[in-house]
Scaffold this motif. Structure first.
Motif, PDB file in Angstrom:
ATOM      1  N   LEU A 213       0.819  -1.208   0.000  1.00  0.00           N
ATOM      2  CA  LEU A 213       0.000   0.000   0.000  1.00  0.00           C
ATOM      3  C   LEU A 213       0.853   1.258   0.000  1.00  0.00           C
ATOM      4  O   LEU A 213       2.014   1.246   0.422  1.00  0.00           O
ATOM      5  CB  LEU A 213      -0.898   0.019   1.243  1.00  0.00           C
ATOM      6  N   TYR A 214       0.277   2.345  -0.453  1.00  0.00           N
ATOM      7  CA  TYR A 214       0.832   3.665  -0.197  1.00  0.00           C
ATOM      8  C   TYR A 214       0.392   4.086   1.203  1.00  0.00           C
ATOM      9  O   TYR A 214      -0.791   3.957   1.551  1.00  0.00           O
ATOM     10  CB  TYR A 214       0.325   4.689  -1.211  1.00  0.00           C
ATOM     11  N   PHE A 215       1.318   4.565   2.018  1.00  0.00           N
ATOM     12  CA  PHE A 215       0.929   5.070   3.336  1.00  0.00           C
ATOM     13  C   PHE A 215       1.387   6.521   3.469  1.00  0.00           C
ATOM     14  O   PHE A 215       2.527   6.859   3.222  1.00  0.00           O
ATOM     15  CB  PHE A 215       1.476   4.195   4.471  1.00  0.00           C
ATOM     16  N   THR A 216       0.427   7.364   3.816  1.00  0.00           N
ATOM     17  CA  THR A 216       0.660   8.801   3.941  1.00  0.00           C
ATOM     18  C   THR A 216       0.690   9.165   5.417  1.00  0.00           C
ATOM     19  O   THR A 216      -0.331   9.085   6.105  1.00  0.00           O
ATOM     20  CB  THR A 216      -0.430   9.598   3.211  1.00  0.00           C
ATOM     21  N   CYS A 217       1.877   9.537   5.895  1.00  0.00           N
ATOM     22  CA  CYS A 217       2.059   9.945   7.284  1.00  0.00           C
ATOM     23  C   CYS A 217       1.893  11.458   7.359  1.00  0.00           C
ATOM     24  O   CYS A 217       2.588  12.191   6.656  1.00  0.00           O
ATOM     25  CB  CYS A 217       3.440   9.528   7.775  1.00  0.00           C
ATOM     26  N   ILE A 218       0.982  11.907   8.206  1.00  0.00           N
ATOM     27  CA  ILE A 218       0.588  13.314   8.245  1.00  0.00           C
ATOM     28  C   ILE A 218       1.084  13.959   9.530  1.00  0.00           C
ATOM     29  O   ILE A 218       1.015  13.349  10.607  1.00  0.00           O
ATOM     30  CB  ILE A 218      -0.946  13.442   8.160  1.00  0.00           C
ATOM     31  N   SER A 219       1.555  15.185   9.417  1.00  0.00           N
ATOM     32  CA  SER A 219       2.015  15.920  10.591  1.00  0.00           C
ATOM     33  C   SER A 219       0.891  16.049  11.608  1.00  0.00           C
ATOM     34  O   SER A 219      -0.201  16.534  11.297  1.00  0.00           O
ATOM     35  CB  SER A 219       2.502  17.310  10.195  1.00  0.00           C
ATOM     36  N   SER A 220       1.169  15.659  12.844  1.00  0.00           N
ATOM     37  CA  SER A 220       0.167  15.743  13.902  1.00  0.00           C
ATOM     38  C   SER A 220       0.032  17.160  14.440  1.00  0.00           C
ATOM     39  O   SER A 220      -0.763  17.414  15.347  1.00  0.00           O
ATOM     40  CB  SER A 220       0.529  14.786  15.045  1.00  0.00           C
ATOM     41  N   ARG A 221       0.788  18.088  13.886  1.00  0.00           N
ATOM     42  CA  ARG A 221       0.693  19.493  14.287  1.00  0.00           C
ATOM     43  C   ARG A 221      -0.244  20.299  13.383  1.00  0.00           C
ATOM     44  O   ARG A 221      -0.450  21.490  13.604  1.00  0.00           O
ATOM     45  CB  ARG A 221       2.087  20.130  14.281  1.00  0.00           C
ATOM     46  N   LEU A 222      -0.795  19.649  12.370  1.00  0.00           N
ATOM     47  CA  LEU A 222      -1.697  20.352  11.471  1.00  0.00           C
ATOM     48  C   LEU A 222      -3.081  20.517  12.101  1.00  0.00           C
ATOM     49  O   LEU A 222      -3.449  19.802  13.041  1.00  0.00           O
ATOM     50  CB  LEU A 222      -1.817  19.598  10.145  1.00  0.00           C
ATOM     51  N   SER A 223      -3.849  21.440  11.559  1.00  0.00           N
ATOM     52  CA  SER A 223      -5.215  21.653  12.022  1.00  0.00           C
ATOM     53  C   SER A 223      -6.127  20.587  11.418  1.00  0.00           C
ATOM     54  O   SER A 223      -5.782  19.963  10.408  1.00  0.00           O
ATOM     55  CB  SER A 223      -5.688  23.046  11.605  1.00  0.00           C
ATOM     56  N   PRO A 224      -7.315  20.359  12.002  1.00  0.00           N
ATOM     57  CA  PRO A 224      -8.240  19.358  11.435  1.00  0.00           C
ATOM     58  C   PRO A 224      -8.544  19.562   9.953  1.00  0.00           C
ATOM     59  O   PRO A 224      -8.518  18.589   9.192  1.00  0.00           O
ATOM     60  CB  PRO A 224      -9.485  19.513  12.310  1.00  0.00           C
ATOM     61  N   PRO A 225      -8.803  20.802   9.477  1.00  0.00           N
ATOM     62  CA  PRO A 225      -9.050  20.956   8.037  1.00  0.00           C
ATOM     63  C   PRO A 225      -7.835  20.586   7.186  1.00  0.00           C
ATOM     64  O   PRO A 225      -7.995  20.039   6.084  1.00  0.00           O
ATOM     65  CB  PRO A 225      -9.395  22.445   7.889  1.00  0.00           C
ATOM     66  N   GLU A 226      -6.629  20.891   7.680  1.00  0.00           N
ATOM     67  CA  GLU A 226      -5.425  20.539   6.923  1.00  0.00           C
ATOM     68  C   GLU A 226      -5.234  19.030   6.855  1.00  0.00           C
ATOM     69  O   GLU A 226      -4.842  18.481   5.822  1.00  0.00           O
ATOM     70  CB  GLU A 226      -4.207  21.207   7.567  1.00  0.00           C
ATOM     71  N   VAL A 227      -5.520  18.341   7.971  1.00  0.00           N
ATOM     72  CA  VAL A 227      -5.431  16.880   7.982  1.00  0.00           C
ATOM     73  C   VAL A 227      -6.455  16.289   7.016  1.00  0.00           C
ATOM     74  O   VAL A 227      -6.137  15.401   6.216  1.00  0.00           O
ATOM     75  CB  VAL A 227      -5.641  16.331   9.406  1.00  0.00           C
TER      76      VAL A 227
END
Length: 514
Positions: free
Chosen positions: A74-88
């Motif tokens: 799979l492709y796995f996208t790790c997202i910064s946990s410092r982003l806001s809910p809309p950015e996530v």
């Protein structure tokens, strides 16, 4: 080389240790838990080439989830946990994720996710459940611990941190290789940094960033032990090197700065002699800071210049750097070209222009053909958006990001040089330099400084810093004014959100904010 193979050889060896809690995951546990995750993904109908996304702090489940996706193709996208809910939500929806995994500690970033991302077929939380999210631990507990029948290599698809606008996902084609494959990065760190199963690798940065994630997974492929810091702290990092006898580590320049700014007696307390390779990247390192690091740690400092795109990789060791101070090295897997920004013609050695790589690496910005095309020159070379030059011997020097260049009275000014000058002042903890509006010249140089002691902030220190610059660099590069802040908006990976600072001075959505 993967957790399953290492689990057969050394099942009880620590694969990774969470630095602050001391929680240890063995290779047997990593193998079994990642198998359970892969089995779950298949049971949900996910096939090779599908996407998942995760957004959480560094914890004991993070790498196990990444390995589950890797083993399921799979492709796995790790997202910064410092982003806001809309950015996530923007990234989860944009990467076409079918599964999202968050955590109890970062539950706030999931706000509105269900409504914003209708393509999700499953949503999980580590350490929690409810409100449309199932418990990750409870769900995988019912899955087999054996490998799925069709194991194939997946890949991360990470998004830029968005320092110059909307983040973009970097997607490489999946080659559907078997798990027994040896990825180029593993071969690279074995050759460049003598990596092997006897190493202890300290990872002080968030795992959602490309380099920490890639290097950590590479060292796990080799059977080494990884020490994962939950959060970076300068003194704690030094203590961990001594405690675990770390041999390898990876840093960003802001971490060097914070360690060097510790009191001398505190720095001297720790034995860092076990380090054989201290690797750094992500941003140019001020020359005085790197000189001090080499003097302190010895010639174990290794630098590389590369991006998530993987289109080029330059490297330089301590001995080479001392002969070519400020360089980020020579390319190993590509040819560097310095091109004129407008004509895209090749520039001679010593002239500053856009840095491009000529290589066979294929990638695209997911769902954005315009951005993909914009990163290519007319010759087909690709760029990470940096500006620099090569000398007569082919060593590459970076001057700044293209988007951060200041144009004042027709003169191009690269803020990095000014920042490198200011950060060496003993009263400066952190600094950002950028252009602000000027009626006569279009832009002028502004510095925003995070002082070591906020009590020092004021007109006297501002003038002292301006004078400090004028004694060391050309006056046109020096700040016309200095403002102070308690903390700069810096990503844990060291990247600075200059756009957030510039917004305060330009203040319009149609301005030259980057």
């Amino acid at each position: 080389m993967h957790p399953g193979a290492q689990a057969e050889k050394t099942p009880d060896k620590p694969a990774f240790i969470m630095a602050r809690s001391g929680h240890t995951v063995t290779y047997r546990e990593l193998d079994e838990n990642s198998n359970q995750g892969a089995q779950l993904f298949r049971s949900l109908g996910l096939q090779p080439g599908n996407h998942i996304a995760l957004c959480m702090e560094n914890n004991e489940h993070y790498l196990q989830i990444c390995w589950a996706a890797q083993r399921a193709g799979l492709y796995f996208t790790c997202i910064s946990s410092r982003l806001s809910p809309p950015e996530v939500a923007f990234i989860v929806d944009g990467c076409d994720a079918k599964v999202f995994i968050g955590s109890k500690a970062k539950r706030d970033v999931t706000e509105g996710l269900i409504e914003a991302c209708p393509t999700l077929v499953a949503r999980y939380l580590v350490g929690d459940s409810g409100d449309g999210f199932e418990s990750w631990e409870e769900t995988i507990a019912g899955q087999p611990t054996t490998p799925i029948a069709d194991e194939v290599e997946g890949a991360p698809m990470l998004y830029s941190s968005g320092t110059t606008g909307r983040p973009k996902g970097v997607k490489h084609p999946l080659e559907m290789k078997p798990m027994s494959s040896l990825p180029p990065l593993v071969l690279g760190i074995m050759g460049l940094y003598q990596a092997n199963e006897n190493n202890v690798y300290l990872s002080p940065a968030p795992l959602y960033h490309g380099a920490p994630l890639a290097f950590t997974m590479a060292f796990l492929r080799l059977g080494a032990t990884v020490i994962v810091m939950e959060h970076f702290d300068a003194a704690e990092a030094l203590a961990l090197i001594e405690k675990h006898r770390a041999t390898h580590s990876q840093w960003v320049p802001t971490m060097f700065v914070r360690m060097l700014k510790l009191p001398e007696e505190e720095r001297a307390r720790y034995d860092v002699s076990s380090l054989t390779h201290a690797i750094h990247a992500a941003a140019p390192c001020p020359i005085p800071m790197k000189e001090q690091m080499i003097e302190w740690w010895g010639p174990v400092i290794h630098e590389y210049y590369a991006g998530t795109e993987g289109n080029g990789f330059c490297k330089i060791d301590s001995h080479e750097w001392l002969e070519h101070k400020g360089s980020v090295g020579k390319p190993l897997n590509a040819v560097v070209h310095i091109l004129d920004d407008e004509s895209e013609e090749e520039l001679p050695p010593g002239e500053i222009g856009a840095v491009y790589f000529e290589s066979n690496v294929k990638y695209e910005y997911h769902g954005d053909p315009e951005k993909t095309a914009a990163a290519k020159s007319k010759q087909g070379y690709t760029t990470l958006g940096d500006v620099g030059y090569v000398d007569e011997d082919g060593w590459l020097y970076l001057t700044d990001r293209k988007a951060f260049m200041i144009i004042s009275g027709g003169v191009n000014i690269y803020p990095q040089e000014t920042e490198n000058c200011l950060i060496t002042h003993p009263k400066v903890a952190d600094v950002a330099v950028f252009g602000i509006p000027n009626e006569d010249f279009g832009e002028e140089v502004k510095a925003v400084v995070q002082p070591a002691d906020m009590a020092d902030a004021g007109p006297e220190l501002a003038q002292e810093l301006i004078d400090w610059c004028r004694e060391r660099i050309g006056h046109v590069k020096c700040p016309r004014s200095v403002d102070f802040t308690e903390e700069l908006p810096r990503h844990p990976t060291g990247k600075l959100y200059k756009r957030l600072l510039k917004d305060q001075y330009w203040g319009k959505s149609d301005s030259r904010i980057v």
